[in-house]
Motif scaffolding. Structure first.
Motif, PDB file in Angstrom:
ATOM      1  N   MET A   1       0.856  -1.196  -0.022  1.00  0.00           N
ATOM      2  CA  MET A   1      -0.120  -0.002  -0.070  1.00  0.00           C
ATOM      3  C   MET A   1       0.936   1.355   0.130  1.00  0.00           C
ATOM      4  O   MET A   1       2.094   1.296   0.561  1.00  0.00           O
ATOM      5  N   ASP A  42      -2.519   4.934  -3.212  1.00  0.00           N
ATOM      6  CA  ASP A  42      -3.884   4.357  -3.022  1.00  0.00           C
ATOM      7  C   ASP A  42      -4.722   5.486  -2.073  1.00  0.00           C
ATOM      8  O   ASP A  42      -5.958   5.408  -2.467  1.00  0.00           O
ATOM      9  N   ASP A 109     -10.913  -0.550   5.765  1.00  0.00           N
ATOM     10  CA  ASP A 109     -11.047  -0.999   4.275  1.00  0.00           C
ATOM     11  C   ASP A 109      -9.758  -1.277   3.583  1.00  0.00           C
ATOM     12  O   ASP A 109      -9.711  -1.506   2.364  1.00  0.00           O
ATOM     13  N   TRP A 110      -8.617  -0.999   4.254  1.00  0.00           N
ATOM     14  CA  TRP A 110      -7.119  -1.100   3.475  1.00  0.00           C
ATOM     15  C   TRP A 110      -6.348  -2.044   4.219  1.00  0.00           C
ATOM     16  O   TRP A 110      -6.632  -2.386   5.419  1.00  0.00           O
TER      17      TRP A 110
END
Length: 264
Positions: A1, A42, A109-110
């Motif tokens: 990420m 992201d 959510d990541w």
């Protein structure tokens, strides 16, 4: 990420400093730089002082500037912000609508869990963490003790050596904050704003860092006898936080056009 961080945008409407500081221009250039990145982040986290005075017209000027981002973004308030106006203008950002006086939230959510903590004190420049906010943080961290986690907060939880900014730092709750996070080795980084410079400091089991401002920078003055605070126009910057095999790696990036790159 890959997460980009920007901070201390200080968008304002009119005023004698508008031509000098040119906060809107600097933010626009920053947004262009982030959109050009490859790989593209992201997410962008924006760690407070979104406006200069917390007035609705300032948020209305800010919103279309951020709409040019081709990347999802998260907001937290700084001491120059108004939680009420931030919530009203950015009403579609549901995570801001917490139902409490504080804008603090969790994003699960990541691959990295985002925990946003509100350090602002109404009508004051310094920050603080009351018992209610610390209890919220304690309960939130306990819910996912093994998930790699980022904490977002405007005021950094450490002294910096810049005396006049330390006088406006996190003046209450700092030791309690350190005790709350002490059991958690899963906290990858504490990402902060407020200082308009890049700084790093060990805090408990992790590292806290501050991000340069897009509008202007605080002068680096470590003289303990300093009585005045000043700013300058060192190049604005942002940070990129890259999740690698050994954890989070932070890169400082300068905004602007410079010669290169050149092949070795």
């Amino acid at each position: 990420m890959l997460i980009a961080q920007i901070s201390d945008l200080h968008i304002q409407e009119g005023g004698k400093d508008t031509e000098l500081i040119q906060a809107e221009h600097h933010l626009a250039v920053c947004v262009q730089a982030l959109n050009r990145l490859a790989p593209r982040p992201d997410m962008v986290v924006i760690t407070g002082d979104l406006t200069e005075h917390g007035r609705k017209p300032e948020y209305l000027r800010l919103k279309p500037l951020l709409a040019r981002l081709d990347i999802p973004y998260l907001l937290i308030p700084g001491n120059h912000d108004s939680p009420a106006m931030l919530r009203e203008v950015f009403h579609e950002h549901s995570y801001l609508q917490t139902g409490t006086p504080f804008i603090q939230y969790v994003i699960d959510d990541w691959p990295l869990r985002i925990v946003a903590l509100d350090t602002t004190v109404p009508m004051r420049s310094e920050g603080g963490l009351c018992a209610e906010r610390l209890e919220w943080l304690s309960n939130t961290l306990a819910q996912a003790p093994d998930a790699p986690t980022l904490i977002l907060m405007h005021h950094p939880p450490f002294e910096t050596g810049i005396r006049q900014m330390d006088n406006l730092g996190l003046l209450s709750g700092r030791e309690d904050f350190a005790r709350v996070i002490a059991p958690y080795s899963n906290i990858e980084r504490i990402l902060c704003g407020h200082l308009h410079r890049t700084m790093l400091c060990r805090v408990g089991p992790t590292v806290a860092s501050t991000c340069p401002g897009t509008a202007h920078q605080i002068t680096l003055d470590l003289d303990s006898a300093a009585t005045e605070l000043s700013f300058n126009f060192e190049p604005p910057g942002y940070q990129l936080h890259w999740q690698g095999a050994q954890g989070l790696v932070t890169h400082h990036a300068t905004i602007g056009d410079f010669p290169g790159p050149y092949s070795f």
